[in-house]
Scaffold this motif. Structure first.
Motif, PDB file in Angstrom:
ATOM      1  N   UNK A  16     -18.104  20.153  18.014  1.00  0.00           N
ATOM      2  CA  UNK A  16     -16.910  19.320  18.180  1.00  0.00           C
ATOM      3  C   UNK A  16     -16.687  18.424  16.976  1.00  0.00           C
ATOM      4  N   UNK A  17     -17.735  17.763  16.515  1.00  0.00           N
ATOM      5  CA  UNK A  17     -17.598  16.840  15.385  1.00  0.00           C
ATOM      6  C   UNK A  17     -17.178  17.572  14.117  1.00  0.00           C
ATOM      7  N   UNK A  18     -17.828  18.705  13.828  1.00  0.00           N
ATOM      8  CA  UNK A  18     -17.489  19.459  12.617  1.00  0.00           C
ATOM      9  C   UNK A  18     -16.069  20.013  12.703  1.00  0.00           C
ATOM     10  N   UNK A  19     -15.676  20.494  13.887  1.00  0.00           N
ATOM     11  CA  UNK A  19     -14.321  21.026  14.063  1.00  0.00           C
ATOM     12  C   UNK A  19     -13.277  19.945  13.836  1.00  0.00           C
ATOM     13  N   UNK A  20     -13.494  18.754  14.386  1.00  0.00           N
ATOM     14  CA  UNK A  20     -12.549  17.652  14.191  1.00  0.00           C
ATOM     15  C   UNK A  20     -12.434  17.274  12.725  1.00  0.00           C
ATOM     16  N   UNK A  21     -13.575  17.157  12.052  1.00  0.00           N
ATOM     17  CA  UNK A  21     -13.569  16.761  10.641  1.00  0.00           C
ATOM     18  C   UNK A  21     -12.849  17.808   9.787  1.00  0.00           C
ATOM     19  N   UNK A  22     -13.161  19.081  10.022  1.00  0.00           N
ATOM     20  CA  UNK A  22     -12.540  20.140   9.232  1.00  0.00           C
ATOM     21  C   UNK A  22     -11.056  20.281   9.562  1.00  0.00           C
ATOM     22  N   UNK A  23     -10.677  20.047  10.805  1.00  0.00           N
ATOM     23  CA  UNK A  23      -9.265  20.133  11.191  1.00  0.00           C
ATOM     24  C   UNK A  23      -8.438  19.131  10.406  1.00  0.00           C
ATOM     25  N   UNK A  24      -8.916  17.904  10.314  1.00  0.00           N
ATOM     26  CA  UNK A  24      -8.174  16.878   9.577  1.00  0.00           C
ATOM     27  C   UNK A  24      -8.190  17.153   8.082  1.00  0.00           C
ATOM     28  N   UNK A  25      -9.314  17.649   7.576  1.00  0.00           N
ATOM     29  CA  UNK A  25      -9.401  17.968   6.147  1.00  0.00           C
ATOM     30  C   UNK A  25      -8.441  19.087   5.775  1.00  0.00           C
ATOM     31  N   UNK A  26      -8.457  20.164   6.534  1.00  0.00           N
ATOM     32  CA  UNK A  26      -7.608  21.308   6.219  1.00  0.00           C
ATOM     33  C   UNK A  26      -6.135  21.036   6.523  1.00  0.00           C
ATOM     34  N   UNK A  27      -5.874  20.176   7.491  1.00  0.00           N
ATOM     35  CA  UNK A  27      -4.481  19.778   7.748  1.00  0.00           C
ATOM     36  C   UNK A  27      -3.922  19.039   6.539  1.00  0.00           C
ATOM     37  N   UNK A  28      -4.758  18.234   5.892  1.00  0.00           N
ATOM     38  CA  UNK A  28      -4.314  17.512   4.704  1.00  0.00           C
ATOM     39  C   UNK A  28      -4.022  18.429   3.533  1.00  0.00           C
ATOM     40  N   UNK A  29      -4.752  19.547   3.460  1.00  0.00           N
ATOM     41  CA  UNK A  29      -4.567  20.510   2.371  1.00  0.00           C
ATOM     42  C   UNK A  29      -3.459  21.508   2.685  1.00  0.00           C
ATOM     43  N   UNK A  30      -3.023  21.578   3.945  1.00  0.00           N
ATOM     44  CA  UNK A  30      -2.083  22.610   4.353  1.00  0.00           C
ATOM     45  C   UNK A  30      -0.780  22.639   3.537  1.00  0.00           C
ATOM     46  N   UNK A  31      -0.156  21.502   3.185  1.00  0.00           N
ATOM     47  CA  UNK A  31       1.075  21.582   2.376  1.00  0.00           C
ATOM     48  C   UNK A  31       0.873  22.369   1.081  1.00  0.00           C
ATOM     49  N   UNK A  32      -0.269  22.176   0.426  1.00  0.00           N
ATOM     50  CA  UNK A  32      -0.568  22.928  -0.790  1.00  0.00           C
ATOM     51  C   UNK A  32      -0.729  24.413  -0.469  1.00  0.00           C
ATOM     52  N   UNK A  33      -1.426  24.700   0.618  1.00  0.00           N
ATOM     53  CA  UNK A  33      -1.647  26.091   1.010  1.00  0.00           C
ATOM     54  C   UNK A  33      -0.327  26.768   1.363  1.00  0.00           C
ATOM     55  N   UNK A  34       0.532  26.082   2.104  1.00  0.00           N
ATOM     56  CA  UNK A  34       1.798  26.687   2.529  1.00  0.00           C
ATOM     57  C   UNK A  34       2.682  27.013   1.324  1.00  0.00           C
ATOM     58  N   UNK A  35       2.622  26.179   0.276  1.00  0.00           N
ATOM     59  CA  UNK A  35       3.409  26.459  -0.925  1.00  0.00           C
ATOM     60  C   UNK A  35       2.901  27.717  -1.628  1.00  0.00           C
ATOM     61  N   UNK A  36       1.603  27.980  -1.512  1.00  0.00           N
ATOM     62  CA  UNK A  36       1.049  29.169  -2.160  1.00  0.00           C
ATOM     63  C   UNK A  36       1.514  30.451  -1.480  1.00  0.00           C
ATOM     64  N   UNK A  37       2.069  30.337  -0.277  1.00  0.00           N
ATOM     65  CA  UNK A  37       2.540  31.509   0.466  1.00  0.00           C
ATOM     66  C   UNK A  37       4.016  31.806   0.231  1.00  0.00           C
ATOM     67  N   UNK A  38       4.684  30.964  -0.550  1.00  0.00           N
ATOM     68  CA  UNK A  38       6.136  31.086  -0.692  1.00  0.00           C
ATOM     69  C   UNK A  38       6.567  32.396  -1.353  1.00  0.00           C
ATOM     70  N   UNK A  39       5.673  33.016  -2.140  1.00  0.00           N
ATOM     71  CA  UNK A  39       6.021  34.256  -2.830  1.00  0.00           C
ATOM     72  C   UNK A  39       5.605  35.501  -2.050  1.00  0.00           C
ATOM     73  N   UNK A  40       5.011  35.290  -0.875  1.00  0.00           N
ATOM     74  CA  UNK A  40       4.576  36.414  -0.053  1.00  0.00           C
ATOM     75  C   UNK A  40       5.624  36.748   0.997  1.00  0.00           C
ATOM     76  N   UNK A  41       5.661  38.004   1.417  1.00  0.00           N
ATOM     77  CA  UNK A  41       6.570  38.343   2.505  1.00  0.00           C
ATOM     78  C   UNK A  41       6.042  37.761   3.812  1.00  0.00           C
ATOM     79  N   UNK A  42       6.887  37.785   4.833  1.00  0.00           N
ATOM     80  CA  UNK A  42       6.571  37.100   6.086  1.00  0.00           C
ATOM     81  C   UNK A  42       5.334  37.686   6.765  1.00  0.00           C
ATOM     82  N   UNK A  43       5.147  39.002   6.671  1.00  0.00           N
ATOM     83  CA  UNK A  43       3.998  39.640   7.309  1.00  0.00           C
ATOM     84  C   UNK A  43       2.693  39.088   6.747  1.00  0.00           C
ATOM     85  N   UNK A  44       2.595  39.023   5.427  1.00  0.00           N
ATOM     86  CA  UNK A  44       1.380  38.529   4.785  1.00  0.00           C
ATOM     87  C   UNK A  44       1.219  37.028   4.981  1.00  0.00           C
TER      88      UNK A  44
END
Length: 327
Positions: A16-44
Motif C-alpha cells: 500500500x505504501x509503495x503504491x501510494x508513493x509511486x502513484x503520486x510520483x508517476x502522476x506528477x510525471x504524466x503530463x510529460x509522458x502524455x506529450x511523448x504520445x502525441x505523435x503516436x496513433x490512438x491504438x499505440x
C-alpha cells in the motif's frame, strides 16, 4: 495474531505504501509522458497509457517480490544494518510499537475499503445491466433496442459487453449511418474497452484528482478515436471521413441533453473536439509509416525505462523506509 497473518499484514502495508508513493510520483510525471504520445496513433497511445497507469501497482508487487529474495534485491538496497546483521536479508518489519501497529492497520483498512468499493461497483453494474436487459428487446443479432426518444448508442458490460441502441436513434439513421455507428460500437466490444477502462479507473484511484481526470479522459478519447477509425472503414475497407462525421453528428449532436442551451452547447463542443481528434488520427495513419515506427520504438523504450527506474528506486528506498516506519 499468528505469524502468517502478521507477515501478510506487513506485506500489505508495504504494498500500500509503495503504491501510494509511486502513484503520486508517476502522476506528477504524466503530463510529460502524455506529450511523448502525441505523435503516436490512438491504438499505440492507448496501449502505453494503460501500461503507464498500471505501473504503480505492478512496480509495488515486483518490489515486494524482490525484497523477499534478499540476494537478488540487496545490490539495490541502501546500505544499513540491524545490529550485527549486515548481510542480505528480507524485510525486518515489527509491530512492537504503537506507531507500527497504526501504520499497518491503516494500510490493511485502506486496502479492504478499496476492495469493498470494487465489489460494490461490480454488483451495482450487474444490477444495472440486468435492469437494462429487461427493458430492451433484440433489434438484431448485434444489438439490443431500448425504448427511448433520445439518440443513444453505447456498449455496456465488462466480460460480455453488449451494444445498446435507442429507438430514437435507429429511427433517424440512414442505412449507411447505422453501419458506421454499429462498426464503432462493435469495435468497443471486440477491444473490451469497458474492461480496460475499469482497470485504468482502479489503477489510478490514488492519483491526485487533476491528473486522475486527465489520464482517464485521454484514455477514453483514444478508445473513441480507435473505434471511429474502425467505423471509417466500413465502406469496403476504404477510409470515409465524411461518413463518420455525418453519423457522429446525427447520433451525438445535442443528444446528451437538449433541455438547456448550456448542455447542448457542451455536447456540440465535445463533438467538434472528437471530430478534430479523429481528423488528427487520420493524418497520423496516412503519414510516413517508418517515422511512426521510430516514434513507437522511442515511446516503448521510454516507458520501459520508466518501469525499470521505478522498480529499482522502489527497492532502493522502499526497504529501509518500510523497516523504519514499522518500528
Amino acid at each position: 495474531m499468528s505469524d502468517p497473518l502478521i507477515t501478510i499484514a506487513h506485506y500489505l502495508f508495504g504494498w500500500t505504501l509503495i503504491t501510494l508513493a509511486l502513484s503520486w510520483l508517476l502522476a506528477g510525471i504524466y503530463p510529460l509522458f502524455s506529450r511523448s504520445l502525441s505523435k503516436l496513433n490512438a491504438m499505440r497511445a492507448s496501449f502505453f497509457t494503460l501500461l503507464y497507469s498500471l505501473l504503480p501497482l505492478a512496480a509495488a508487487s515486483l518490489t515486494l517480490i524482490a525484497l523477499s529474495l534478499p540476494n537478488l534485491a540487496f545490490s539495490f538496497v541502501a546500505d544499513h544494518c540491524h545490529g550485527a546483521l549486515c548481510t542480505p536479508h528480507t524485510l525486518y518489519m515489527t509491530t512492537d510499537t504503537i506507531e507500527g501497529i497504526v501504520f499497518i492497520a491503516f494500510a490493511v483498512t485502506a486496502l479492504t475499503s478499496v476492495f469493498v468499493l470494487m465489489i460494490n461497483q461490480l454488483l451495482n453494474s450487474r444490477k444495472h445491466l440486468q435492469a437494462l436487459a429487461s427493458l430492451s428487446e433484440a433489434g438484431s443479432q448485434s444489438y439490443l433496442l431500448v425504448d427511448s426518444r433520445q439518440r443513444l448508442a453505447w456498449c455496456a458490460g465488462l466480460l460480455k459487453p453488449q451494444v445498446y441502441l435507442s429507438k430514437g436513434l435507429v429511427d433517424t439513421l440512414t442505412a449507411q449511418q447505422m453501419r458506421v455507428i454499429m462498426a464503432h460500437e462493435q469495435m468497443h466490444v471486440l477491444r473490451r474497452d469497458n474492461l480496460r477502462k475499469w482497470f485504468l479507473y482502479w489503477a489510478t484511484i490514488a492519483w491526485p484528482t487533476v491528473q486522475k481526470r486527465r489520464v482517464r479522459l485521454n484514455f477514453t478519447n483514444y478508445s473513441e478515436c480507435i473505434c471511429d477509425f474502425a467505423a471509417a472503414q466500413v465502406n469496403q475497407g476504404k477510409l470515409d471521413l465524411n461518413a463518420v462525421i455525418d453519423a457522429l453528428v446525427n447520433c451525438y449532436s445535442n443528444a446528451t441533453d437538449t433541455r438547456t442551451k448550456t448542455r447542448a452547447s457542451d455536447a456540440d463542443f465535445q463533438l467538434q473536439q472528437r471530430i478534430r481528434t479523429f481528423e488528427h488520427e487520420l493524418d497520423l495513419q496516412v503519414s510516413n509509416s517508418k517515422k511512426s515506427d521510430i516514434d513507437y520504438l522511442k515511446s516503448g523504450f521510454f516507458i520501459a525505462g520508466i518501469w525499470t527506474i521505478t522498480v529499482i528506486t522502489a527497492i532502493h528506498f522502499g526497504h529501509p523506509l518500510l523497516e523504519w516506519l514499522s518500528k
